[in-house]
Each structure stands twice: as structure tokens, then as C-alpha cells.
Design a protein around this motif. Structure first.
Motif, PDB file in Angstrom:
ATOM      1  N   ARG A  31       0.684  -1.214   0.146  1.00 16.31           N
ATOM      2  CA  ARG A  31       0.190   0.648  -0.219  1.00 16.31           C
ATOM      3  C   ARG A  31       0.626   1.171   0.314  1.00 16.31           C
ATOM      4  NH1 ARG A  31      -1.738  -3.041   3.289  1.00 16.31           N
ATOM      5  NH2 ARG A  31      -4.051  -4.160   3.767  1.00 16.31           N
ATOM      6  N   ALA A  32       0.575   2.928  -0.232  1.00 15.89           N
ATOM      7  CA  ALA A  32       0.500   3.854  -0.292  1.00 15.89           C
ATOM      8  C   ALA A  32       1.451   4.088   1.144  1.00 15.89           C
ATOM      9  CB  ALA A  32       0.370   4.946  -1.038  1.00 15.89           C
ATOM     10  N   GLY A  33       2.128   4.406   0.972  1.00 18.91           N
ATOM     11  CA  GLY A  33       2.948   4.576   2.431  1.00 18.91           C
ATOM     12  C   GLY A  33       3.827   3.432   3.342  1.00 18.91           C
ATOM     13  N   ASP A  34       3.602   1.809   2.948  1.00 19.18           N
ATOM     14  CA  ASP A  34       4.646   0.960   3.444  1.00 19.18           C
ATOM     15  C   ASP A  34       6.649   1.787   2.865  1.00 19.18           C
ATOM     16  OD1 ASP A  34       2.683   0.580   3.909  1.00 19.18           O
ATOM     17  OD2 ASP A  34       2.147  -1.027   2.573  1.00 19.18           O
ATOM     18  N   ALA A  35       7.187   0.578   3.860  1.00 20.50           N
ATOM     19  CA  ALA A  35       8.680   1.222   3.472  1.00 20.50           C
ATOM     20  C   ALA A  35       8.587  -0.380   2.920  1.00 20.50           C
ATOM     21  CB  ALA A  35       9.235   0.971   4.948  1.00 20.50           C
ATOM     22  N   VAL A  36       9.082  -0.493   1.946  1.00 24.84           N
ATOM     23  CA  VAL A  36       9.422  -1.887   1.249  1.00 24.84           C
ATOM     24  C   VAL A  36      10.492  -2.139   0.996  1.00 24.84           C
ATOM     25  CG1 VAL A  36       7.147  -2.277  -0.029  1.00 24.84           C
ATOM     26  CG2 VAL A  36       8.805  -1.204  -0.801  1.00 24.84           C
ATOM     27  N   GLU A  37      11.403  -3.127   0.424  1.00 27.43           N
ATOM     28  CA  GLU A  37      12.202  -3.293   0.426  1.00 27.43           C
ATOM     29  C   GLU A  37      12.124  -4.443  -1.108  1.00 27.43           C
ATOM     30  OE1 GLU A  37      16.198  -4.634   2.467  1.00 27.43           O
ATOM     31  OE2 GLU A  37      15.070  -6.752   2.026  1.00 27.43           O
ATOM     32  N   ILE A  38      13.110  -3.975  -2.434  1.00 25.73           N
ATOM     33  CA  ILE A  38      12.913  -5.197  -3.396  1.00 25.73           C
ATOM     34  C   ILE A  38      14.480  -5.438  -3.711  1.00 25.73           C
ATOM     35  CG2 ILE A  38      12.209  -4.980  -6.150  1.00 25.73           C
ATOM     36  CD1 ILE A  38       9.952  -3.128  -4.928  1.00 25.73           C
ATOM     37  N   THR A  39      14.250  -6.783  -3.787  1.00 24.26           N
ATOM     38  CA  THR A  39      15.610  -7.543  -4.585  1.00 24.26           C
ATOM     39  C   THR A  39      15.438  -8.033  -5.742  1.00 24.26           C
ATOM     40  OG1 THR A  39      16.023  -8.597  -2.490  1.00 24.26           O
ATOM     41  CG2 THR A  39      17.339  -9.444  -4.157  1.00 24.26           C
ATOM     42  N   ARG A  40      15.995  -7.313  -7.002  1.00 23.98           N
ATOM     43  CA  ARG A  40      15.498  -7.570  -7.834  1.00 23.98           C
ATOM     44  C   ARG A  40      17.598  -7.731  -8.559  1.00 23.98           C
ATOM     45  NH1 ARG A  40      13.665  -2.292 -11.005  1.00 23.98           N
ATOM     46  NH2 ARG A  40      15.809  -0.868 -10.598  1.00 23.98           N
ATOM     47  N   LEU A  41      17.265  -8.027 -10.438  1.00 23.36           N
ATOM     48  CA  LEU A  41      18.354  -8.189 -10.703  1.00 23.36           C
ATOM     49  C   LEU A  41      18.436  -7.466 -11.744  1.00 23.36           C
ATOM     50  CD1 LEU A  41      18.776 -12.179 -11.809  1.00 23.36           C
ATOM     51  CD2 LEU A  41      20.178 -11.283 -10.027  1.00 23.36           C
ATOM     52  N   PRO A  42      20.403  -6.488 -11.782  1.00 28.89           N
ATOM     53  CA  PRO A  42      20.118  -5.291 -12.539  1.00 28.89           C
ATOM     54  C   PRO A  42      19.516  -5.772 -13.956  1.00 28.89           C
ATOM     55  CG  PRO A  42      21.916  -5.453 -11.953  1.00 28.89           C
ATOM     56  CD  PRO A  42      21.227  -6.703 -11.615  1.00 28.89           C
ATOM     57  N   PHE A  43      20.065  -7.010 -13.991  1.00 27.76           N
ATOM     58  CA  PHE A  43      20.292  -7.874 -15.789  1.00 27.76           C
ATOM     59  C   PHE A  43      19.768  -8.803 -16.307  1.00 27.76           C
ATOM     60  CE2 PHE A  43      24.232  -6.506 -15.202  1.00 27.76           C
ATOM     61  CZ  PHE A  43      25.470  -7.578 -15.993  1.00 27.76           C
ATOM     62  N   SER A  44      19.333  -9.875 -16.735  1.00 39.00           N
ATOM     63  CA  SER A  44      19.060 -11.345 -16.620  1.00 39.00           C
ATOM     64  C   SER A  44      20.354 -12.231 -16.221  1.00 39.00           C
ATOM     65  CB  SER A  44      18.090 -11.809 -17.621  1.00 39.00           C
ATOM     66  OG  SER A  44      19.634 -11.454 -19.477  1.00 39.00           O
ATOM     67  N   SER A  45      22.115 -11.898 -16.702  1.00 39.68           N
ATOM     68  CA  SER A  45      23.441 -12.556 -16.378  1.00 39.68           C
ATOM     69  C   SER A  45      23.934 -11.914 -15.333  1.00 39.68           C
ATOM     70  CB  SER A  45      23.474 -11.986 -18.110  1.00 39.68           C
ATOM     71  OG  SER A  45      24.298 -11.166 -18.512  1.00 39.68           O
ATOM     72  N   GLN A  52       7.948  -1.629   6.689  1.00 43.50           N
ATOM     73  CA  GLN A  52       6.701  -1.202   7.699  1.00 43.50           C
ATOM     74  C   GLN A  52       5.663  -0.935   7.237  1.00 43.50           C
ATOM     75  OE1 GLN A  52       8.780   1.690  10.210  1.00 43.50           O
ATOM     76  NE2 GLN A  52       7.019   1.727  11.341  1.00 43.50           N
ATOM     77  N   ARG A  53       4.711  -1.143   8.005  1.00 45.08           N
ATOM     78  CA  ARG A  53       3.633  -0.312   7.401  1.00 45.08           C
ATOM     79  C   ARG A  53       3.364   0.435   7.515  1.00 45.08           C
ATOM     80  NH1 ARG A  53       1.793  -3.777   3.074  1.00 45.08           N
ATOM     81  NH2 ARG A  53       1.617  -6.127   3.940  1.00 45.08           N
ATOM     82  N   ALA A  54       2.865   1.086   7.044  1.00 51.02           N
ATOM     83  CA  ALA A  54       2.372   2.690   7.161  1.00 51.02           C
ATOM     84  C   ALA A  54       3.488   3.308   7.505  1.00 51.02           C
ATOM     85  CB  ALA A  54       1.174   3.020   8.537  1.00 51.02           C
ATOM     86  N   PHE A  55       4.694   3.201   7.179  1.00 48.14           N
ATOM     87  CA  PHE A  55       5.612   3.884   7.930  1.00 48.14           C
ATOM     88  C   PHE A  55       5.788   5.453   7.661  1.00 48.14           C
ATOM     89  CE2 PHE A  55       9.737   5.465   6.301  1.00 48.14           C
ATOM     90  CZ  PHE A  55      10.790   5.347   7.046  1.00 48.14           C
ATOM     91  N   LEU A  56       4.975   5.952   6.868  1.00 42.75           N
ATOM     92  CA  LEU A  56       4.417   7.649   6.690  1.00 42.75           C
ATOM     93  C   LEU A  56       4.391   8.316   8.002  1.00 42.75           C
ATOM     94  CD1 LEU A  56       4.767  10.059   4.985  1.00 42.75           C
ATOM     95  CD2 LEU A  56       1.821   9.609   4.877  1.00 42.75           C
ATOM     96  N   HIS A  57       2.928   7.205   9.236  1.00 41.60           N
ATOM     97  CA  HIS A  57       3.353   7.459  10.208  1.00 41.60           C
ATOM     98  C   HIS A  57       3.229   6.943  11.580  1.00 41.60           C
ATOM     99  CE1 HIS A  57       0.063  10.397   8.160  1.00 41.60           C
ATOM    100  NE2 HIS A  57      -0.480   8.887   7.331  1.00 41.60           N
ATOM    101  N   LYS A  58       5.080   6.749  11.028  1.00 42.58           N
ATOM    102  CA  LYS A  58       5.193   5.743  12.388  1.00 42.58           C
ATOM    103  C   LYS A  58       4.480   4.283  12.616  1.00 42.58           C
ATOM    104  CE  LYS A  58       8.934   8.503  11.128  1.00 42.58           C
ATOM    105  NZ  LYS A  58      10.451   7.905  10.567  1.00 42.58           N
ATOM    106  N   GLY A  59       3.720   3.577  11.686  1.00 45.38           N
ATOM    107  CA  GLY A  59       2.959   2.582  11.941  1.00 45.38           C
ATOM    108  C   GLY A  59       1.910   3.343  12.794  1.00 45.38           C
ATOM    109  N   LYS A  60       1.551   4.382  13.007  1.00 52.60           N
ATOM    110  CA  LYS A  60       0.758   4.494  13.895  1.00 52.60           C
ATOM    111  C   LYS A  60      -0.786   4.512  13.245  1.00 52.60           C
ATOM    112  CE  LYS A  60       4.306   6.827  17.094  1.00 52.60           C
ATOM    113  NZ  LYS A  60       4.177   8.712  17.852  1.00 52.60           N
ATOM    114  N   LYS A  61      -1.301   5.357  12.588  1.00 51.98           N
ATOM    115  CA  LYS A  61      -2.486   5.300  12.071  1.00 51.98           C
ATOM    116  C   LYS A  61      -1.927   4.956  10.742  1.00 51.98           C
ATOM    117  CE  LYS A  61      -2.450  10.510  11.033  1.00 51.98           C
ATOM    118  NZ  LYS A  61      -2.556  11.153  11.568  1.00 51.98           N
TER     119      LYS A  61
END
Length: 204
Positions: A93-107, A159-168
Motif C-alpha cells: 500500500r502507499a506509505g509502506d516501506a519496502v525492500e525489493i531485491t532484483r537483478l539489474p539484468f538477466s545475467s 513496515q506498514r504505514a511507514f509514513l506515520h511510523k506505523g501508528k495509523k
């Protein structure tokens, strides 16, 4: 009288229904739209009936059968079929802090780790994406990440709702207004979250 009726009939053909209605001559379309009464003359009335019957019939759903509409409907079906199974990523959702692990290219030998706060999410089937905002080396950066890309190895919600530090919860679905606020609000890199692996410090 016959000469006058012939002149009105010629004017109806030459000027069209709307202009003829403005001059007081009845026509099927103009009669319905302007409320004009049928002319007492049988010549004009008969001609108007013949003119109405010669009009091409317009189907009500003609716009729905255009090639562009058909192609759009087909693409929507393909996107729905491609994303019919379980999602390969958690709910974001919008406002969440996420971490995405991806390859810059296939090889690529090793993947890149992207962190940031979600300021928008676009749900478009196989083309769904998120927009991440973060601060790296003192500069504000934004990443567009395709969620169904085969280069993505893992998506983790820090973290969910990272924008509000998870409080709301975050009420808005688009947080573009944060571009005009303090950039430190969106800083995710360098923040310690639960589940992060802390690297041991090197002994001197």
C-alpha cells in the motif's frame, strides 16, 4: 398552391432538416427536436415520410464494435489471465516501506537491493508497478519497479504505514504531495527495521 409546395420541398432537400425547420418546414428529425407541427400540405408530408425512410439505421452499440475497443478488451483478458494465480509479492500500500531485491539484468552476478517508501501503486494487471522514494548519498531518488518483472527475486514489506511510523493507516493512495515536503520523511535506507540482518563489526 402546388407551386409553393414544390418550392418548400426543394428547399427541404437543399437546406437539410435543421435549416428547413428554421424556415417553418417540417421534417422528421427537426419535428422531433423543435416541436414543429406537420405541414397541412400532403406533398411536403409525403416527401418527409419518404426522406425519413431513406435514412440509414444507426445501431446503438456501433462504438462498442470498433477495432480499438475489441483490441482493448482482448488485452484486458490477457492481463487478467496472466495474473490469475497467487501474487508473487505481498500486499503493498502507499506509505509502506519496502525492500525489493532484483537483478539489474538477466545475467547479472548478484542482485541489487532497493529500499524506499511507496508513494504510489498502479494496478494494471501484468504491468502493475510501484513508485519508491528514498534518499541515497544525500540525494532524493525515485524508482519505478514492475512488480511482475522476472528480474525481481524478492519483495519484502519492512513496515506498514511507514509514513506515520506505523501508528495509523495512510488514507491516500497517491502521495505525490511528499515531493514538496521534507525529503527526510521518505528516508528508508539506513533505518533499522525488525528482521534486518546486522552485519558484525570488524575488529581493529
Amino acid at each position: 398552391r402546388a407551386e409553393s409546395d414544390a418550392r418548400q420541398e426543394a428547399e427541404l432537400v437543399e437546406r437539410g432538416p435543421m435549416r428547413a425547420a428554421a424556415r417553418g418546414i417540417w421534417s422528421p428529425r427537426a419535428g422531433l427536436m423543435t416541436g414543429a407541427r406537420l405541414s397541412p400540405s400532403g406533398v411536403v408530408g409525403a416527401f418527409a415520410a419518404r426522406w425519413a425512410s431513406s435514412l440509414p439505421s444507426t445501431p446503438a452499440s456501433r462504438s462498442a464494435a470498433t477495432p480499438r475497443k475489441k483490441a482493448s478488451a482482448l488485452m484486458n483478458e490477457l492481463r487478467t489471465a496472466q495474473t490469475a494465480g497467487p501474487k508473487p509479492f505481498p500486499e503493498i500500500r502507499a506509505g509502506d516501506a519496502v525492500e525489493i531485491t532484483r537483478l539489474p539484468f538477466s545475467s547479472a552476478p548478484k542482485p541489487d537491493v532497493l529500499r524506499g517508501m511507496v508513494i504510489s501503486k498502479t494496478n494494471r494487471g501484468i504491468d502493475s508497478e510501484v513508485l519508491l522514494r528514498d534518499i541515497l548519498y544525500g540525494e532524493v531518488v525515485e524508482f519505478h519497479v514492475k512488480l511482475y518483472s522476472p528480474l525481481i527475486q524478492q519483495v519484502r514489506v519492512l513496515q506498514r504505514a511507514f509514513l506515520h511510523k506505523g501508528k495509523k493507516r495512510v488514507r491516500r493512495s497517491k502521495l505525490y504531495y511528499l515531493r514538496e515536503r521534507d525529503p527526510l520523511i521518505c528516508k528508508v535506507t539506513g533505518v533499522q527495521f525488525a528482521g534486518d540482518v546486522i552485519a558484525p563489526k570488524k575488529k581493529k
